[in-house]
Design an enzyme around this catalytic site. Structure first.
Site, PDB file in Angstrom:
ATOM      1  N   LYS A 192      30.707  37.890  33.999  1.00 39.91           N
ATOM      2  CA  LYS A 192      32.036  38.405  34.335  1.00 39.91           C
ATOM      3  C   LYS A 192      33.095  37.864  33.372  1.00 39.91           C
ATOM      4  O   LYS A 192      34.290  37.977  33.636  1.00 39.91           O
ATOM      5  CB  LYS A 192      32.403  38.001  35.765  1.00 39.91           C
ATOM      6  CG  LYS A 192      31.445  38.546  36.832  1.00 39.91           C
ATOM      7  CD  LYS A 192      31.855  38.034  38.211  1.00 39.91           C
ATOM      8  CE  LYS A 192      30.782  38.327  39.247  1.00 39.91           C
ATOM      9  NZ  LYS A 192      31.075  37.686  40.537  1.00 39.91           N
ATOM     10  N   ARG A 195      30.444  35.538  52.911  1.00 40.90           N
ATOM     11  CA  ARG A 195      31.065  36.737  52.355  1.00 40.90           C
ATOM     12  C   ARG A 195      30.840  37.945  53.260  1.00 40.90           C
ATOM     13  O   ARG A 195      29.778  38.089  53.866  1.00 40.90           O
ATOM     14  CB  ARG A 195      30.480  37.054  50.960  1.00 40.90           C
ATOM     15  CG  ARG A 195      30.557  35.901  49.971  1.00 40.90           C
ATOM     16  CD  ARG A 195      31.974  35.515  49.588  1.00 40.90           C
ATOM     17  NE  ARG A 195      32.713  36.612  49.008  1.00 40.90           N
ATOM     18  CZ  ARG A 195      32.685  36.940  47.719  1.00 40.90           C
ATOM     19  NH1 ARG A 195      31.950  36.256  46.877  1.00 40.90           N
ATOM     20  NH2 ARG A 195      33.396  37.963  47.278  1.00 40.90           N
ATOM     21  N   PRO A 249      36.833  41.513  40.225  1.00 43.68           N
ATOM     22  CA  PRO A 249      36.090  42.321  39.247  1.00 43.68           C
ATOM     23  C   PRO A 249      34.652  41.825  39.075  1.00 43.68           C
ATOM     24  O   PRO A 249      34.409  40.624  39.053  1.00 43.68           O
ATOM     25  CB  PRO A 249      36.887  42.127  37.955  1.00 43.68           C
ATOM     26  CG  PRO A 249      38.251  41.738  38.396  1.00 43.68           C
ATOM     27  CD  PRO A 249      38.054  40.952  39.662  1.00 43.68           C
ATOM     28  N   GLU A 250      33.730  42.766  38.986  1.00 43.33           N
ATOM     29  CA  GLU A 250      32.317  42.448  38.756  1.00 43.33           C
ATOM     30  C   GLU A 250      31.920  43.070  37.417  1.00 43.33           C
ATOM     31  O   GLU A 250      32.778  43.533  36.676  1.00 43.33           O
ATOM     32  CB  GLU A 250      31.472  42.964  39.926  1.00 43.33           C
ATOM     33  CG  GLU A 250      31.935  42.371  41.263  1.00 43.33           C
ATOM     34  CD  GLU A 250      31.142  42.876  42.472  1.00 43.33           C
ATOM     35  OE1 GLU A 250      29.966  43.241  42.310  1.00 43.33           O
ATOM     36  OE2 GLU A 250      31.704  42.904  43.574  1.00 43.33           O
TER      37      GLU A 250
END
Ligand SMILES: [Zn+2]
Length: 277
Positions: free
Chosen positions: A59, A267, A2-3
């Site tokens: 976050k 990433r 989740p961002e």
């Protein structure tokens, strides 16, 4: 993971469902998710506290308690909340529930976390400025006073690649792998570009698209690629709006060339080599 838009969705849902409620019981099968202080202090500290307000910092979900204290949740990979009216062992297991807060209106606020990387902390302090975890976090990208001159000051002439910089939580909070790829595609900036190579125009585009895409994703209640669900176990709607993330080998919607995937800063990064030279 989740961002900002997903966490903001959770915060809005929590406000609508548990604000003003009192915590009357606490259960967990995974005490190590509570990183501060020990589970015993956590349990005795929050029992019979009222949920005063729910906010987001980066976050992290920050729940203010009355008479005092703060409860913090970082979803990391797969953490999220569910609200339920009835629970049983099978259901808790099926949903990977690891913490249940029973509310005084007979609902259950459940923290689920399949991968168990999430982090929960309890701080029995008067003011959130006393919470170590929240200190050292960067700017809120959607704050109304976070303007381009400030962004430009932060970005400066760093000898860093733009994508890892955008995801650095000590500079700007809330942007992770999905939205960094989306923002840079919209801004037509190559994710591997070193900041010193960016023109003022490109920096302005990154800033503008950062605000625009995060706001739009909040309206769509976030992106559910694999795990994220809202408090009612529903998916966010932004996944269908993603332009590059997870779309390698598909056609770019702007130029029809193929989207590529590359590892940058460890990433997966998705971009269009033609639109983002
Ligand atoms: Zn393209």
């Amino acid at each position: 993971m989740p961002e900002l838009p997903e966490v903001e969705t959770m915060v809005g849902d929590l406000r609508a469902s548990v604000k003003g409620r009192t915590i009357i019981d606490i259960w967990t099968d995974e005490k190590k998710l509570i990183h501060h202080p020990s589970f015993v202090f956590f349990k005795s500290g929050i029992l019979n506290c009222k949920i005063k307000e729910i906010n987001r910092r980066g976050k992290i979900i920050v729940i203010s308690l009355s008479p005092k204290g703060f409860l913090l949740f970082h979803p990391k990979m797969t953490g999220h909340f569910l609200i339920m009216r009835e629970i049983n062992d099978d259901l808790l297991k099926a949903k990977s529930a690891h913490l249940v807060l029973s509310m005084d209106d007979k609902t259950f606020l459940i923290w689920t976390d399949q991968r168990k990387f999430s982090r929960i902390e309890y701080w029995p302090v008067e003011d959130s400025s006393e919470i170590d975890w929240l200190n050292g976090l960067g700017e809120e990208p959607l704050a109304s006073d976070f303007s381009f001159p400030r962004f430009n000051e932060l970005i400066g002439n760093k000898k860093r690649r733009i994508k890892p910089w955008l995801m650095d939580q000590s500079v700007i909070v809330g942007i992770g792998n999905i939205y960094a790829s989306e923002i840079l595609w919209s801004a037509k900036v190559n994710p591997e570009k070193i900041i010193t190579q960016l023109s003022l125009e490109e920096k302005k585009r990154v800033f503008r698209e950062m605000k625009r895409i995060l706001k739009k994703a909040i309206i769509e209640r976030g992106t559910s690629t694999i795990e994220f669900r809202d408090i009612n176990d529903e998916k966010g709607r932004y996944a269908s709006k993603l332009k590059v993330y997870g779309r390698q080998k598909e056609k770019c919607s702007r130029c029809q060339k193929k989207i590529e995937r590359k590892i940058i800063g460890g990433r997966s990064t998705y971009y269009c080599p033609s639109c983002q030279p």
